[in-house]
Design a protein around this motif. Structure first.
Motif, PDB file in Angstrom:
ATOM      1  N   PRO A  33       0.819  -1.230   0.000  1.00 56.69           N
ATOM      2  CA  PRO A  33       0.000   0.000   0.000  1.00 56.69           C
ATOM      3  C   PRO A  33       0.842   1.265   0.000  1.00 56.69           C
ATOM      4  O   PRO A  33       0.472   2.258  -0.629  1.00 56.69           O
ATOM      5  CB  PRO A  33      -0.835  -0.130   1.280  1.00 56.69           C
ATOM      6  N   VAL A  34       1.987   1.232   0.693  1.00 57.81           N
ATOM      7  CA  VAL A  34       2.852   2.413   0.732  1.00 57.81           C
ATOM      8  C   VAL A  34       3.358   2.748  -0.669  1.00 57.81           C
ATOM      9  O   VAL A  34       3.332   3.915  -1.103  1.00 57.81           O
ATOM     10  CB  VAL A  34       4.032   2.184   1.701  1.00 57.81           C
ATOM     11  N   CYS A  35       3.806   1.735  -1.393  1.00 54.72           N
ATOM     12  CA  CYS A  35       4.346   1.959  -2.737  1.00 54.72           C
ATOM     13  C   CYS A  35       3.264   2.402  -3.715  1.00 54.72           C
ATOM     14  O   CYS A  35       3.510   3.276  -4.565  1.00 54.72           O
ATOM     15  CB  CYS A  35       5.033   0.697  -3.239  1.00 54.72           C
ATOM     16  N   PHE A  36       2.070   1.842  -3.591  1.00 52.85           N
ATOM     17  CA  PHE A  36       1.002   2.243  -4.507  1.00 52.85           C
ATOM     18  C   PHE A  36       0.507   3.656  -4.207  1.00 52.85           C
ATOM     19  O   PHE A  36       0.149   4.403  -5.124  1.00 52.85           O
ATOM     20  CB  PHE A  36      -0.154   1.238  -4.463  1.00 52.85           C
ATOM     21  N   ILE A  37       0.501   4.043  -2.947  1.00 53.28           N
ATOM     22  CA  ILE A  37       0.147   5.427  -2.611  1.00 53.28           C
ATOM     23  C   ILE A  37       1.204   6.379  -3.160  1.00 53.28           C
ATOM     24  O   ILE A  37       0.887   7.438  -3.721  1.00 53.28           O
ATOM     25  CB  ILE A  37      -0.013   5.583  -1.085  1.00 53.28           C
ATOM     26  N   SER A  38       2.476   5.984  -3.018  1.00 52.99           N
ATOM     27  CA  SER A  38       3.562   6.808  -3.559  1.00 52.99           C
ATOM     28  C   SER A  38       3.465   6.915  -5.076  1.00 52.99           C
ATOM     29  O   SER A  38       3.689   7.989  -5.649  1.00 52.99           O
ATOM     30  CB  SER A  38       4.918   6.203  -3.165  1.00 52.99           C
TER      31      SER A  38
END
Length: 429
Positions: free
Chosen positions: A296-301
């Motif tokens: 989720p962190v990478c997709f939000i970024s």
């Protein structure tokens, strides 16, 4: 001088120019020799490593046979794929039934179906690319991917993803339908909805966004109606099936763990479960938790990056170009592949119709990654399972190439300061 013609494309080969190119630098000859050697290896894999595909093809044939006997998938028997995966499985099953229903007949019709899907993708690419460069790149990449491309049903959702991207501007309803069918065949393309949504927002195309949602909604309604009518109570079990899976040996995390095992830092075992090879190590739970946090962190970024890039492109002549949108879609899919705890060889087929539209460097990196993937499977998969150092190194080189490819795609998404007003618009299939 040699010449051959393809509809909308004419290629003229000057033999003198070819000889001059090959003799200009030893690197050119070396590249040609590597390609010829790889094609010889690929031919060997196609004819003598077919046993590596028997398990999957037998699974496909079993699903088709049970369905044609009158059993209802997801009600009378469970399968590990979404509901529209039945389409590319049942078609060769029905055709093979006319020829006796043998495994050999099913495999032949399945290969023929994938060749047809590849030709349709090539036709769409030739119509959508004004430069004419994407078409030969696609053909070369597909040729190099044959040992995987021919024996999995992933060309079907890849074709639908391509249709969604080329229709997103002019036919949003059709794009929404194609994208939703792709999701219902292989879940990965669900990550494209945010990309399309941002594209419409920055193009001030709220009406088209609604048409995209309407197209996707129609397919969702059809799926839910089918599930309710036929009593497919286990239609969503495939998601639970994949949540239970561990760290697959070919994944990015799997490659790192294999390297750590080679250096003696950890101990791990290779086990067969869920139809694939997974790694078992005391660090497995920790690695899986890290993946669940990183995704989720990478997709939000990525969403923030796309928002910034599309915002800058909005003020430039031509707005958000097709190449930029296509690169964003490819980067989103590749991010999903890299962050996943499973990275099967056929996952690269999802990128096959998208990368040819990108810069030449990205196409080269992707093609080399395909070659390394085929070397791993069906090439020398036993060497990887037995944790032989050369295969562990090849796996990590392949994974490193995919990370490099992601970086190249991100650089292509970022808008340039000046842009030609005549930049090609987003095409319609």
């Amino acid at each position: 001088m040699s010449e051959f013609r393809i509809p909308r494309i004419q290629v003229v080969i000057d033999n003198a120019v070819v000889r001059k190119y090959l003799t200009k630098s030893p690197r050119h000859i070396l590249v040609l020799l590597v390609i010829l050697f790889y094609l010889a290896l690929e031919s060997y894999y196609l004819f003598f490593r077919f046993h590596g595909h028997i398990q999957d093809l037998s699974l496909y044939q079993g699903i088709a046979s049970k369905t044609m006997e009158g059993q209802v998938p997801f009600r009378d028997f469970r399968i590990e794929y979404p509901i529209f995966a039945l389409i590319p499985i049942l078609i060769p099953g029905l055709l093979s039934q006319l020829a006796g229903g043998s495994f050999e007949s099913f495999a032949c019709w399945f290969v023929f179906q994938n060749l047809v899907l590849g030709l349709v993708m090539a036709w769409i690419i030739s119509r959508s690319d004004a430069s004419g460069k994407a078409f030969p790149r696609f053909l070369i990449a597909t040729l190099f991917a044959f040992p995987i491309f021919l024996f999995r049903f992933d060309p079907f959702p890849a074709l639908l993803t391509l249709l969604a991207i080329v229709n997103v501007s002019h036919k949003p309803f059709a794009a929404g339908m194609a994208l939703m069918v792709s999701v219902a065949a292989k879940l990965y393309s669900i990550v494209l909805f945010p990309v399309f949504g941002l594209y419409y927002v920055f193009n001030s195309d709220g009406k088209k966004l609604l048409w995209l949602i309407a197209g996707a909604g129609c397919i969702c309604a059809a799926i839910l109606s089918c599930i309710a009518w036929l009593g497919m109570d286990a239609a969503t079990d495939f998601m639970h099936y994949h949540l239970l899976r561990g760290i697959q040996i070919e994944s990015l995390a799997g490659g790192i763990l294999l390297i750590l095992e080679q250096t003696g830092l950890i101990e791990l075992d290779v086990t067969h479960s869920f139809g694939a090879m997974h790694l078992v190590t005391p660090l497995s739970d920790l690695v899986l938790k890290c993946i669940n946090i990183a995704m989720p962190v990478c997709f939000i970024s990525m969403a923030v990056f796309l928002l910034r890039a599309f915002y800058k492109s909005f003020s430039l002549p031509g707005g958000i170009t097709f190449r930029q949108l296509n690169a964003a879609a490819a980067a989103q899919i590749l991010l999903f592949i890299l962050l996943n705890k499973v990275l099967s060889p056929q996952y690269l087929i999802w990128l096959l119709p998208l990368i040819p539209f990108c810069r030449f460097k990205a196409s080269v990196i992707f093609t080399v990654a395909l070659m390394f993937t085929v070397l791993i499977f069906p090439g020398h998969y036993y060497g990887l399972i037995s944790k032989q150092l050369p295969m562990v190194v090849i796996l990590n080189i392949r994974n490193g190439l995919l990370i490099w490819l992601l970086i190249e795609l991100l650089s292509e998404i970022a808008p340039v300061r000046t842009r030609d007003i005549s930049a090609p618009p987003i095409p319609s299939a």
